[in-house]
Design an enzyme around this catalytic site. Structure first.
Site, mmCIF file in Angstrom:
data_model
loop_
_atom_site.group_PDB
_atom_site.id
_atom_site.type_symbol
_atom_site.label_atom_id
_atom_site.label_comp_id
_atom_site.label_asym_id
_atom_site.label_seq_id
_atom_site.Cartn_x
_atom_site.Cartn_y
_atom_site.Cartn_z
ATOM 1 N N ARG A 41 -58.179 -26.730 -22.011
ATOM 2 C CA ARG A 41 -59.244 -26.786 -23.003
ATOM 3 C C ARG A 41 -58.836 -27.540 -24.273
ATOM 4 N NH1 ARG A 41 -59.911 -22.798 -19.687
ATOM 5 N NH2 ARG A 41 -57.668 -22.748 -19.913
ATOM 6 N N THR A 42 -57.696 -27.167 -24.837
ATOM 7 C CA THR A 42 -57.310 -27.744 -26.137
ATOM 8 C C THR A 42 -57.061 -29.236 -26.012
ATOM 9 O OG1 THR A 42 -56.232 -25.622 -26.555
ATOM 10 C CG2 THR A 42 -55.738 -27.413 -28.081
ATOM 11 N N LYS A 68 -35.107 -35.961 -19.970
ATOM 12 C CA LYS A 68 -33.720 -36.470 -19.958
ATOM 13 C C LYS A 68 -32.909 -35.878 -21.104
ATOM 14 C CE LYS A 68 -35.696 -40.893 -18.550
ATOM 15 N NZ LYS A 68 -36.063 -42.200 -19.119
ATOM 16 N N ARG A 115 -48.709 -29.316 -29.381
ATOM 17 C CA ARG A 115 -48.514 -27.967 -28.837
ATOM 18 C C ARG A 115 -47.053 -27.833 -28.419
ATOM 19 N NH1 ARG A 115 -52.232 -24.827 -24.522
ATOM 20 N NH2 ARG A 115 -53.442 -24.589 -26.440
ATOM 21 N N HIS A 129 -52.685 -20.701 -33.494
ATOM 22 C CA HIS A 129 -53.525 -21.653 -32.744
ATOM 23 C C HIS A 129 -54.792 -21.833 -33.594
ATOM 24 C CE1 HIS A 129 -55.312 -23.921 -29.646
ATOM 25 N NE2 HIS A 129 -55.270 -23.081 -28.634
HETATM 26 N N1 CP Z 1 -57.542 -21.661 -25.263
HETATM 27 C C1 CP Z 1 -56.579 -22.535 -24.945
HETATM 28 O O1 CP Z 1 -55.712 -22.859 -25.769
HETATM 29 O O2 CP Z 1 -56.646 -23.042 -23.664
HETATM 30 P P1 CP Z 1 -55.660 -24.133 -23.082
HETATM 31 O O3 CP Z 1 -54.279 -23.501 -22.999
HETATM 32 O O4 CP Z 1 -56.204 -24.523 -21.749
HETATM 33 O O5 CP Z 1 -55.627 -25.277 -24.048
#
Ligand code: CP
Length: 311
Positions: A57-58, A85, A107, A135
């Site tokens: 999603r993100t 590596k 991320r 988040h």
């Molecule tokens: N909600 C969320 O962060 O989903 P993803 O890990 O798929 O990005």
């Protein structure tokens, strides 16, 4: 009113900044509703999507948001990069920096990893999730969805239930929802609740049926087995019996409750399919709103202003 250069968390964001992002996201949703879903707002800006952890999603919604604003995008995935590596995070950024990005959307599994790269970049940095820390864009899209469905936050009774200990979503949501005036209750088995969560100004309960009573918003969290040690609860089947959100249990909540989940959902673990797919669920609305909110964040960080957004 501006957002500053980076978005690393919701901790420290004020009500005015949050409202600016949500209002801007509404204008971005209007763009997404047009036949031609694209504006030149971030033309010639380079955004690097720097993902050291998996995402559906993100990552997808950031990339769509960047494209709708006409930014150039570079998708960096740790699993297919020289990180394999042994190249470090800082060396990775030092090299990418010479490609002159305007923004990193990152991320990483380590809490605080974003702070580590700030001294080595001139670009804006957006936190797309750092370990069990924050988040922020998830909490902002959750807030956008709550405001869309409930009209506001003041006095709203919000229950967040599930694997609190390993969730970055819960931390970002607590800061944001408290700032906006909602009342937050957390619920999980004691083994999945970090100590002293009540010091954040939330109520902590372990009885799910008690916690559900009269709630306006029920946000279920994913059981993050990949981050857990063994033995935090007897079995997934027993967890579901005690903490799974079923249609029967949901009757305890307010009659116009909304059910949220950041995804990915574990059907039959923290939530029953009948609830996830049912009439009270706004789970896929959250996903849709993620594009608008991420457009707003990128726009506000990378050059857009409040006045321009209103056009
Ligand atoms: N909600 C969320 O962060 O989903 P993803 O890990 O798929 O990005």
């Amino acid at each position: 009113m501006s957002l500053g250069k980076h978005l690393l968390g919701t901790e420290g964001l004020g009500a005015e900044e949050i409202t600016l992002i949500l209002d801007t996201a509404e204008r971005m949703a209007e763009i997404s509703a047009r036949p031609l879903k694209k504006v030149p707002a971030l033309r010639a800006k380079l955004v690097v999507n720097l993902f050291f952890e998996n995402s559906t999603r993100t990552r997808s919604s950031f990339e769509i948001a960047e494209k709708r604003l006409s930014a150039d995008t570079l998708n960096f995935s740790a699993s297919t990069s020289s990180v394999q590596k042994g190249e470090t995070l800082v060396d990775t950024v030092l090299n990418l920096e010479r490609m002159m990005p305007d923004c990193y959307v990152m991320r990483h599994s380590s809490p605080g990893a974003h702070q580590l790269i700030l001294p080595f970049t001139k670009a804006s940095v957006v936190n797309a999730g750092d370990g069990a820390h924050e988040h922020p864009t998830q909490a902002l899209l959750d807030a956008f969805t709550i405001r869309q469905k409930k009209g506001g936050f003041k006095g709203l009774e919000v229950l967040i239930c599930g694997d609190i200990a390993h969730s970055r979503v819960v931390r970002s949501n607590i800061h944001l929802l408290k700032t906006m005036g909602a009342k937050v209750t957390l619920c999980s088995p004691a083994t999945l609740m970090p100590p002293h969560m009540d010091s954040l100004g939330v109520k902590v309960l372990h009885d799910f049926d008690e916690a559900l009573a009269g709630k306006d918003v029920v946000m279920m969290l994913r059981m993050q087995l990949e981050r857990q040690q063994k033995g935090l609860f007897p079995s997934l089947r027993e967890y579901y019996q005690t903490y799974g959100l079923t249609e029967e249990r949901l009757k305890r909540a307010s009659s116009d409750v909304i059910v949220m989940h950041p995804g990915p959902i574990n059907r039959g673990v923290e939530i029953a399919s009948e609830v996830a797919d049912g009439p009270y669920s706004v789970i896929l609305d959250q996903v849709e709103n993620g594009v608008s909110v991420r457009m707003a964040v990128l726009y506000l960080l990378l050059g857009g202003g409040e006045d321009e957004a209103s056009h």
